[in-house]
Design a protein around this motif. Structure first.
Motif, PDB file in Angstrom:
ATOM      1  N   THR A 252      61.922 -20.676  38.563  1.00  0.00           N
ATOM      2  CA  THR A 252      63.363 -20.417  38.405  1.00  0.00           C
ATOM      3  C   THR A 252      63.853 -20.875  37.041  1.00  0.00           C
ATOM      4  O   THR A 252      64.568 -20.142  36.341  1.00  0.00           O
ATOM      5  N   MET A 253      63.476 -22.083  36.633  1.00  0.00           N
ATOM      6  CA  MET A 253      63.921 -22.611  35.335  1.00  0.00           C
ATOM      7  C   MET A 253      63.319 -21.823  34.187  1.00  0.00           C
ATOM      8  O   MET A 253      63.995 -21.543  33.181  1.00  0.00           O
ATOM      9  N   LEU A 254      62.041 -21.458  34.304  1.00  0.00           N
ATOM     10  CA  LEU A 254      61.370 -20.711  33.248  1.00  0.00           C
ATOM     11  C   LEU A 254      62.023 -19.351  33.056  1.00  0.00           C
ATOM     12  O   LEU A 254      62.313 -18.936  31.923  1.00  0.00           O
ATOM     13  N   ASN A 255      62.269 -18.639  34.146  1.00  0.00           N
ATOM     14  CA  ASN A 255      62.890 -17.313  34.054  1.00  0.00           C
ATOM     15  C   ASN A 255      64.301 -17.394  33.473  1.00  0.00           C
ATOM     16  O   ASN A 255      64.706 -16.526  32.687  1.00  0.00           O
ATOM     17  N   PHE A 256      65.032 -18.435  33.844  1.00  0.00           N
ATOM     18  CA  PHE A 256      66.389 -18.607  33.308  1.00  0.00           C
ATOM     19  C   PHE A 256      66.353 -18.770  31.792  1.00  0.00           C
ATOM     20  O   PHE A 256      67.135 -18.151  31.059  1.00  0.00           O
ATOM     21  N   SER A 257      65.419 -19.595  31.302  1.00  0.00           N
ATOM     22  CA  SER A 257      65.309 -19.817  29.857  1.00  0.00           C
ATOM     23  C   SER A 257      64.843 -18.568  29.133  1.00  0.00           C
ATOM     24  O   SER A 257      65.386 -18.202  28.084  1.00  0.00           O
TER      25      SER A 257
END
Length: 266
Positions: A252-257
């Protein structure tokens, strides 16, 4: 220009190493507290010399013992994460013999593991658990290899057993596992798309020097380091469930960035 940047990088990092190396050796010999903090200064200098600008999002969990589980894109991840947190890394045994990087890994008291030898897995996990129990922040790259920077590879759950072993050894029988996402998002101040992310990534087929020269040629790059919510792991909890929860948080965090979430919010 690339060669000027390369010479500047060599000079700066050589000077930093010559100055900090004797101090770190003393810290390691006497096991002094500053031997955990000094590598962060070296990593910050290295990031500056390489043209890597790090943006941190979220907060490091303060509770201990603490295991950080992080996606793995490149050799640069070590310097990026090491520049913001006092940590000890887990690396495959082969890294011990690498030129330069092997020496630096030993100076930071990296935990070396042999993934192919299942008979030694128990001992290696106990070594990790012992470092956690002593209050060191341990970094695990659970993918087992580097990705192309555009996605999270399948996570291997075996070394999550370190959390179980540590929970048996610490007061309260509780360990905190914090997901962390590293995303390379910018190049020369512009958004980095899938095509340019190969500059930051280090796939297994690419040698170190070509990767370094590619970075020097590309110029400055931006990287987001996102800290997720820590997951309390008690003695007896299921490590596969822990692995699944960590995977979901990192993705989730990777895709957001990667989709420019942090850039849009600035």
């Amino acid at each position: 220009m690339m060669w000027l940047r390369f010479v500047y990088m060599i000079v700066v990092m050589a000077l930093a190493t010559l100055i900090l190396l004797p101090v770190q050796l003393v810290g390691l010999y006497f096991d002094l507290p500053f031997r955990r903090r000094l590598p962060r200064l070296w990593h910050r200098i290295a990031c500056h010399a390489l043209g890597i600008k790090v943006q941190v999002h979220g907060d490091l969990e303060r509770a201990k013992p603490l295991l950080l589980v992080v996606n793995h894109v490149s050799w640069k991840d070590i310097m990026v994460l090491g520049s913001v947190v006092d940590v000890v890394f887990i690396a495959k045994t082969e890294v011990r013999d690498w030129p330069i990087f092997g020496i630096l890994a030993r100076l930071q008291k990296t935990i070396f593991v042999t993934r192919e030898q299942k008979r030694s897995t128990g001992t290696q996990v106990n070594d990790i658990a012992d470092r956690l129990a002593k209050g060191e922040i341990v970094v695990l790259f659970p993918e087992g290899t580097t990705s192309d920077g555009n996605r999270l590879l399948p996570i291997k759950s075996s070394l999550f057993g370190a959390a179980s072993s540590a929970a048996d050894q610490v007061p309260g029988q509780l360990v905190y596992v914090q997901p962390v996402a590293i995303a390379y998002t910018g190049i020369q101040g512009m958004a980095m798309g899938r095509y340019h992310r190969s500059v930051a990534a280090w796939p297994g087929s690419l040698e170190l020097l070509p990767s370094l020269f590619g970075l020097m040629k590309a110029g400055a790059i931006d990287v987001d380091v996102s800290f997720g919510d820590a997951i309390p792991f008690h003695r007896g909890d299921n490590r596969k469930a822990l692995s699944a929860d960590s995977t979901a948080s990192i993705r989730t965090m990777l895709n957001f960035s990667l989709r420019g979430g942090w850039r849009k919010s600035r």
